[in-house]
Design a protein around this motif. Sequence first.
Motif, short mmCIF file in Angstrom:
data_model
loop_
_atom_site.label_atom_id
_atom_site.label_comp_id
_atom_site.label_asym_id
_atom_site.label_seq_id
_atom_site.Cartn_x
_atom_site.Cartn_y
_atom_site.Cartn_z
N SER A 3 0.87 -1.17 0.00
CA SER A 3 0.00 0.00 0.00
C SER A 3 0.91 1.22 0.00
CB SER A 3 -0.90 0.03 1.24
OG SER A 3 -1.85 -1.00 1.21
N ILE A 4 0.94 1.96 -1.10
CA ILE A 4 1.83 3.11 -1.21
C ILE A 4 1.06 4.35 -0.78
CG2 ILE A 4 3.23 4.50 -2.78
CD1 ILE A 4 3.67 2.00 -4.44
N LEU A 5 1.43 4.87 0.39
CA LEU A 5 0.74 6.03 0.94
C LEU A 5 1.45 7.32 0.57
CD1 LEU A 5 -0.04 4.61 4.49
CD2 LEU A 5 -1.47 4.54 2.45
N ASP A 6 2.68 7.22 0.08
CA ASP A 6 3.42 8.41 -0.31
C ASP A 6 2.88 8.93 -1.63
OD1 ASP A 6 5.03 8.22 1.91
OD2 ASP A 6 6.50 6.96 0.90
N HIS A 7 3.35 10.11 -1.99
CA HIS A 7 2.89 10.74 -3.23
C HIS A 7 4.09 11.10 -4.08
CE1 HIS A 7 0.34 13.21 -5.87
NE2 HIS A 7 1.33 14.07 -5.88
N GLU A 8 4.30 10.37 -5.15
CA GLU A 8 5.39 10.68 -6.08
C GLU A 8 4.96 10.26 -7.47
OE1 GLU A 8 7.65 12.01 -8.09
OE2 GLU A 8 8.57 12.34 -6.15
N PRO A 9 4.45 11.20 -8.27
CA PRO A 9 3.92 10.83 -9.58
C PRO A 9 4.98 10.46 -10.60
CG PRO A 9 3.91 13.22 -9.31
CD PRO A 9 4.35 12.64 -8.00
N ILE A 10 6.21 10.89 -10.43
CA ILE A 10 7.24 10.67 -11.45
C ILE A 10 7.86 9.29 -11.25
CG2 ILE A 10 9.44 11.46 -12.37
CD1 ILE A 10 8.73 14.25 -11.45
N VAL A 49 17.76 12.06 10.18
CA VAL A 49 18.24 12.63 8.92
C VAL A 49 17.53 11.96 7.75
CG1 VAL A 49 20.23 12.96 7.40
CG2 VAL A 49 20.49 13.19 9.89
N HIS A 50 17.52 10.64 7.76
CA HIS A 50 17.02 9.88 6.62
C HIS A 50 15.50 9.83 6.56
CE1 HIS A 50 20.91 8.43 5.11
NE2 HIS A 50 21.27 8.56 6.37
N GLU A 51 14.84 9.88 7.71
CA GLU A 51 13.37 9.95 7.70
C GLU A 51 12.91 11.23 7.02
OE1 GLU A 51 12.36 9.57 11.78
OE2 GLU A 51 12.91 7.44 11.89
N ASN A 52 13.59 12.33 7.30
CA ASN A 52 13.22 13.60 6.69
C ASN A 52 13.66 13.68 5.24
OD1 ASN A 52 11.97 15.63 8.75
ND2 ASN A 52 13.57 14.57 9.89
N TYR A 53 14.84 13.16 4.92
CA TYR A 53 15.28 13.17 3.53
C TYR A 53 14.35 12.32 2.66
CZ TYR A 53 18.01 12.52 -0.68
OH TYR A 53 18.40 12.47 -2.00
N ARG A 54 13.89 11.21 3.21
CA ARG A 54 12.96 10.35 2.48
C ARG A 54 11.70 11.13 2.10
NH1 ARG A 54 8.64 7.05 2.61
NH2 ARG A 54 8.85 5.04 1.57
N LEU A 55 11.22 11.97 2.99
CA LEU A 55 10.03 12.77 2.68
C LEU A 55 10.27 13.68 1.48
CD1 LEU A 55 8.90 13.82 6.29
CD2 LEU A 55 7.86 12.09 4.81
N LEU A 56 11.47 14.22 1.36
CA LEU A 56 11.77 15.11 0.24
C LEU A 56 11.69 14.37 -1.09
CD1 LEU A 56 14.85 17.05 1.71
CD2 LEU A 56 12.48 17.85 1.56
N PHE A 97 4.18 18.15 -0.97
CA PHE A 97 4.41 19.06 0.16
C PHE A 97 4.56 20.49 -0.34
CE2 PHE A 97 6.40 15.74 3.22
CZ PHE A 97 5.13 15.40 3.66
N SER A 98 4.10 21.44 0.46
CA SER A 98 4.25 22.85 0.11
C SER A 98 5.73 23.25 0.17
CB SER A 98 3.45 23.72 1.08
OG SER A 98 4.04 23.71 2.36
#
Length: 398
Positions: free
Chosen positions: A188-195, A229-236, A242-243
């Motif tokens: 289940s992919i809850l993240d958002h990355e269209p590319i 560090v990596h939890e936040n970088y993963r979000l990027l 994200f705004s």
Amino acid sequence: MEELPYLYGDLGRDGPVTIHRAVISSASFGGSESESYSANRMFVGDHISDSESFVRLNLHVDEIPDWTGDSTIRPIIDKTSIDESTIIDDIEAVYASTESKEYTAEFEELQVKLSNSSRISSKINSVKMETVGVLQIDSGSKLPLRTLFEYGNHALEFLSFAVGIGIYPDKTKLYTDIDEQPINVYYSILDHEPIRSPSKSEYLFRPADVDFETALRSWVDHRETAPEVHENYRLLLHRSNFSPRLRFLITVIALEAYYDTEYQNETHIPEEEFSDLKSEILQLLPDNNNLQNQMYGLLENVANTPSIKAKLTTLMESEQNLIEIFFNISDLASEARNQRNSVAHGTSAATPKEFYALSKKLQLVLEAILARRIGVEEEVLPNMLASRHQIGRTLEYN
């Protein structure tokens, strides 16, 4: 909400199914109740339990062939080489499958292997051959499900870092024994990355630029010692919705966490001296309980740690030759400090475009430092960083 470790079911012709870490949400509307289920993973082909162990996890990843530049398909004949052929109009090309290079990293309990293979699919009037990338987590003995997926996630985020987009496997297969039928795994992919197109990726480095084993082992070690560090970088990488303001804050948090990991217990002055200084200030106050209490409260909020500007400056100066190709270190640290403080106090007047541009600059800094940490040579990075972050072109926020 209630979380259940496992839910079991049967899909009929497709066999047994296991829902992993299902979350049940209940709601009432007009006297009627409803339940909804969401889950982290679904295993098709078996009922999985905590006590089971596995020998291999295969993750099929579309981005691997292009990143490695290692096609397993070799043309052996084409039109230009058979001009005299009487059947030239019926022959476009003939291809052969070849062996690809493997990249392997050994860990204490398992091996992570990255490779390409050929896949052939056929229709009535055509045959298609393509190169498929596989990330394999393999163990000589059976390991818990958690361990295999933990290293699988480490390796996927390593690829995401190198490629420049959030990567998910296109197929996932889990083996209880290498000679048995694998269990298919769905996310289940809850993240958002269209590319997802490799052509839209901006590579930071390729396998030829590093020793794969050294780089991956360093990456895993740093993810374990500096998880914030990596939890936040993963979000990027994974959350493109994200705004710009939030992306800026996430990047600052990741950089500050990096500093705090590298320079633990760093203070302006020794803690004992700092405590004595606060006591001396309180002793100078007149005998007024209210005033002393107020001052004590103020002093308790005075930090003996470097400012955000000092932390960013120290990090950037650790890779000064590389960072100064792009930015003036002092100016960028000051700009980040001012915007961070303005956001914290609710006084920021920066536009989305300004937040976006600043977040991209700071993300470049973070990626440069991470790349150098895992062994990417300094001379490899300037062009790669410039291309990924559009340095030299106008930064645009859409």
